[in-house]
Design a protein around this motif. Structure first.
Motif, PDB file in Angstrom:
ATOM      1  N   PRO A 620      11.410   0.294 -22.763  1.00 55.00           N
ATOM      2  CA  PRO A 620      12.472  -0.722 -22.813  1.00 55.00           C
ATOM      3  C   PRO A 620      13.813  -0.131 -22.391  1.00 55.00           C
ATOM      4  N   VAL A 621      14.518  -0.868 -21.513  1.00 56.81           N
ATOM      5  CA  VAL A 621      15.810  -0.426 -21.002  1.00 56.81           C
ATOM      6  C   VAL A 621      16.872  -1.430 -21.454  1.00 56.81           C
ATOM      7  N   ILE A 622      17.884  -0.949 -22.157  1.00 54.76           N
ATOM      8  CA  ILE A 622      18.969  -1.794 -22.667  1.00 54.76           C
ATOM      9  C   ILE A 622      20.209  -1.539 -21.817  1.00 54.76           C
ATOM     10  N   ALA A 623      20.771  -2.606 -21.258  1.00 57.42           N
ATOM     11  CA  ALA A 623      22.005  -2.485 -20.475  1.00 57.42           C
ATOM     12  C   ALA A 623      23.186  -2.298 -21.422  1.00 57.42           C
ATOM     13  N   LEU A 624      24.060  -1.343 -21.110  1.00 55.18           N
ATOM     14  CA  LEU A 624      25.279  -1.090 -21.881  1.00 55.18           C
ATOM     15  C   LEU A 624      26.407  -0.926 -20.866  1.00 55.18           C
ATOM     16  N   THR A 625      27.128  -2.018 -20.585  1.00 53.47           N
ATOM     17  CA  THR A 625      28.024  -2.042 -19.433  1.00 53.47           C
ATOM     18  C   THR A 625      29.266  -2.867 -19.736  1.00 53.47           C
ATOM     19  N   ALA A 626      30.299  -2.667 -18.910  1.00 49.53           N
ATOM     20  CA  ALA A 626      31.526  -3.457 -18.999  1.00 49.53           C
ATOM     21  C   ALA A 626      31.442  -4.725 -18.167  1.00 49.53           C
ATOM     22  N   ASN A 627      30.368  -4.935 -17.407  1.00 44.14           N
ATOM     23  CA  ASN A 627      30.188  -6.174 -16.645  1.00 44.14           C
ATOM     24  C   ASN A 627      29.769  -7.284 -17.611  1.00 44.14           C
ATOM     25  N   ALA A 628      30.752  -8.033 -18.088  1.00 45.09           N
ATOM     26  CA  ALA A 628      30.499  -8.992 -19.173  1.00 45.09           C
ATOM     27  C   ALA A 628      30.549 -10.447 -18.731  1.00 45.09           C
ATOM     28  N   MET A 629      30.652 -10.725 -17.430  1.00 45.73           N
ATOM     29  CA  MET A 629      30.663 -12.114 -16.965  1.00 45.73           C
ATOM     30  C   MET A 629      29.280 -12.735 -17.160  1.00 45.73           C
ATOM     31  N   PRO A 630      29.222 -14.058 -17.404  1.00 45.36           N
ATOM     32  CA  PRO A 630      27.918 -14.705 -17.635  1.00 45.36           C
ATOM     33  C   PRO A 630      26.934 -14.470 -16.496  1.00 45.36           C
ATOM     34  N   ARG A 631      27.427 -14.511 -15.247  1.00 43.52           N
ATOM     35  CA  ARG A 631      26.496 -14.296 -14.132  1.00 43.52           C
ATOM     36  C   ARG A 631      25.969 -12.859 -14.120  1.00 43.52           C
ATOM     37  N   ASP A 632      26.797 -11.886 -14.600  1.00 37.75           N
ATOM     38  CA  ASP A 632      26.329 -10.506 -14.686  1.00 37.75           C
ATOM     39  C   ASP A 632      25.224 -10.373 -15.719  1.00 37.75           C
ATOM     40  N   ILE A 633      25.406 -11.055 -16.871  1.00 33.41           N
ATOM     41  CA  ILE A 633      24.389 -10.997 -17.929  1.00 33.41           C
ATOM     42  C   ILE A 633      23.089 -11.638 -17.451  1.00 33.41           C
ATOM     43  N   GLU A 634      23.199 -12.809 -16.777  1.00 32.39           N
ATOM     44  CA  GLU A 634      21.996 -13.481 -16.272  1.00 32.39           C
ATOM     45  C   GLU A 634      21.282 -12.608 -15.232  1.00 32.39           C
ATOM     46  N   ARG A 635      22.071 -11.963 -14.379  1.00 37.18           N
ATOM     47  CA  ARG A 635      21.474 -11.103 -13.360  1.00 37.18           C
ATOM     48  C   ARG A 635      20.771  -9.907 -14.004  1.00 37.18           C
TER      49      ARG A 635
END
Length: 673
Positions: A620-635
């Motif tokens: 399992p890979v968990i994203a931990l990023t500053a890209n917090a826009m909804p489209r970034d999360i969906e992508r």
């Protein structure tokens, strides 16, 4: 005068550094030996007490002090023991012994036995030990030995003083002779600069002495003097032209005045012409004055520019070689380290040339024997980690290696240390070195050393194993003779092995050696897969391994501090995508934390590569990023991230995501079993 001053200060810095190094080294050796002496003395007394107690148990049982005394008399073969006594179970003195010449009397022995243990003072070391027979204490043994700690300390101090005086004298003589090599080129430039500032004679040139940085300084200084000389000549020519123009204006004014005297009827016209001529003359004079001011400012600026590098040269030299100025130890040692590094480099050159000569002449002999690879790797890790820590480089070794190789133990260790030291030397700052093992067949084992350095081009790889080729680096980029890999390859071949290298520019290099194992059983024991061992360690209660791929040190530090409060987690970090992939393949973590904005290879690209490899697609890979826009999360979710956490980190959500993911892993394992 300046030459003497700089040289003396350089000598003082080197002498101080040598004295500090000798003081620390000698102090550690003395402390270590005295500690071993004390421990050896106590162990010897304990052994003697146990033997005496065993031999005397019968005498105590039958109340035979004579037999006990005879047993104690055997201690005369132990000169270190000067007194001994046996006490019965009621604490009364049963038998005693005093070495000849000690004047042993009843007053020299303890009145009653004390609790078991060691008592020591500046003159003696005494030991009490109970005598136990069939589980019952029937008496007590007391032994006393002379304590020579103080005498040994004085002996060592005398030896240390002689060694330090000899070493300091040798260092002083060497520095007195070598000081001119450093100071003469600098003083030559200084002398010319002082003459130029005093005489304004820009035709002078500094001599070029040697081919080092001081020679380059002389060339740059001479080029600057040439430029100044040319600019000065141009200004002088311009000033002469302005003076000539002013003289012509003056003659014109005189002509106008003469015409005014002759032609009064044209006064108005001539007055107007004169006014115009005066205005032009004033402008010319103003321009001439400005030109002179510009010339003076230029000369002043050039004088300042000349003094500025001179001040930097003398100022930094005095600061780096002075003990009175408030500089750090690292700053003070930097200048003198070049001299020390040259000596060490010469020693390395001699050793490597001797090894190469032995290999080339065929005089080197190997002792082929079964060698436990795990022990060799542990020794190499202990020796190489300080070198890696100095540059902030992480060194990763397999956790357990059971393989047994058919090799020469000393030469195998030399080969591995050479490959590891090269991987650190030619690595990038804060990089990583990964050592891996792979069982190719029941009779062959592969050892790989991977780094994250600049890598090598194909043309550099072709000449890599040629003598004096320093890993394809430009001359002077790294210290070294360039013959270490030649010796390494010959040693591997003499041990019936092979060595290969693969490299990608900008990514790093991988050196692999293949050697034979002693038996199929040992080879099978050595064949391991770190990915397969991780679940077993988890079942025994070991911490869960997390891999965090992050290039920002502050973010990495934050996650490290969060994980520190959780003993059930163990964190491993990678600064970029390729290193993260390498660590994932080598250690098979249970969870991967992934930043998206990584240098060179984005987090989405790393995730795609993980999903393409069968051995890692289930991690399992968990994203931990500053890209917090909804489209970034969906992508990110669509790309395959198990969870998507955004920065700033919410610690509660972070822990919750980790716990839920671990729970899912346990459920998956339970279903599979």
């Amino acid at each position: 005068m300046n030459s003497s001053s700089i040289r003396k200060k350089l000598v003082r810095v080197v002498m101080a550094t040598t004295f500090a190094a000798l003081l620390v080294s000698v102090g550690l050796i003395i402390a270590y030996d005295l500690r071993n002496y004390q421990r050896s003395l106590v162990n010897d007394l304990s052994t003697q007490a146990e033997l005496v107690g065993h031999m005397t148990s019968a005498a105590l049982a039958f109340d035979d002090p004579r037999l006990a005394g005879e047993n104690l008399a055997l201690l005369r073969t132990r000169p270190a023991v000067d007194a001994a006594a046996i006490f019965d179970e009621n604490g009364r003195l049963f038998a005693s012994y005093a070495a000849r010449g000690t004047g042993g009397t009843a007053g020299n022995f303890p009145a009653r036995p004390e609790s078991a243990g060691v008592r020591s003072d500046s003159e003696h070391v005494a030991l009490f030990r109970p005598i136990v027979e069939n589980g019952e204490t029937i008496g007590t043994v007391w032994l006393r030995a002379e304590n020579r700690m103080l005498a040994r300390t004085f002996d060592y101090l005398a030896i240390a003083l002689g060694v330090m005086l000899l070493a300091m004298g040798t260092a002083y003589l060497l520095m007195r002779r070598m000081g001119r090599v450093i100071t003469v080129p600098i003083l030559a430039v200084t002398e010319i600069a002082r003459d130029v500032v005093a005489t304004r004679d820009y035709s002078r040139r500094a001599p070029r002495l040697g081919n080092d940085e001081a020679a380059e300084l002389a060339d740059s200084f001479n080029a600057m003097l040439t430029e100044i000389e040319q600019r000065t000549r141009e200004l002088e020519d311009s000033n002469g032209e302005i003076v000539r123009e002013a003289q012509e204006r003056s003659r014109a004014q005189q002509e106008v005045m003469r015409l005014n005297e002759q032609l009064e009827h044209r006064v108005d016209e001539r007055t107007m012409q004169l006014a115009l001529a005066n205005a032009e003359l004033a402008n010319a004079i103003d321009e001439a004055r400005k030109a002179n001011q510009a010339k003076s400012a230029f000369l002043s600026s050039m004088s300042h520019e000349l003094r500025t590098p001179l001040n930097a040269i003398l100022g930094f030299a005095q600061i780096l070689t002075s003990e009175s100025l408030p500089t750090t130890d690292a700053q003070k040692k930097e200048f003198a380290s070049h001299i020390l590094k040259s000596g060490r480099h010469l020693l390395t050159l001699i050793n490597e040339i001797l090894d190469l000569a032995k290999v080339e002449s065929g005089t080197i002999t190997l002792s082929m024997e079964p060698v436990a690879l795990g022990e060799i790797l542990a020794e190499c890790q202990t020796m190489i980690e300080p070198l890696a820590a100095a540059r902030g480089i992480r060194v990763l070794f397999p956790q357990q290696v059971d393989a047994v190789l058919a090799a020469d133990r000393t030469r195998l260790k030399q080969v591995l240390l050479n490959l590891l030291s090269n991987a650190i030397k030619y690595n990038r700052e804060s990089g990583a070195v990964v050592l891996g093992c792979q069982q190719l067949s029941p009779e062959r084992l592969r050892i790989s050393v991977q780094d994250t350095g600049m890598g090598l081009r194909p043309d550099q790889l072709d000449s890599l194993f040629q003598p004096f080729n320093r890993l394809g680096q430009e001359a002077g980029a790294q210290e070294g003779t360039g013959i270490g890999l030649v010796v390494t390859r010959r040693l591997v071949e003499l041990m019936n092995g092979t060595i290969e290298v693969s490299s990608s520019p900008g990514v790093g290099s991988v050196f692999t050696i293949e050697l034979g194992t002693t038996s199929p059983q040992a080879a099978q024991a050595g064949a391991f897969d770190t990915a397969a061992k991780a679940p077993a360690a988890d079942e025994q209660g070991a911490p869960h391994l997390l891999l965090y791929v992050e290039d920002n040190p502050a973010n990495l530090k934050l996650v490290e501090e969060i994980v520190r409060f959780r003993p059930d987690l163990r964190l491993m970090a990678a600064g970029d995508g390729p290193l993260g992939l390498s660590l994932a393949r080598a250690h098979h973590p249970e969870i991967i934390l992934m930043d998206l904005n990584l240098p060179g290879m984005s987090g989405l690209e790393v995730l795609a590569q993980l999903q393409r490899e069968p051995g890692m697609r289930d991690i399992p890979v968990i994203a931990l990023t500053a890209n917090a826009m909804p489209r970034d999360i969906e992508r990110g979710i669509a790309a395959g991230f198990t969870r998507y956490l955004t920065k700033p980190i919410d610690i509660d959500k972070f822990n919750e995501a980790i716990d839920l993911t671990l729970a899912q892993l346990r459920t998956r394992k339970g279903t599979a079993s």
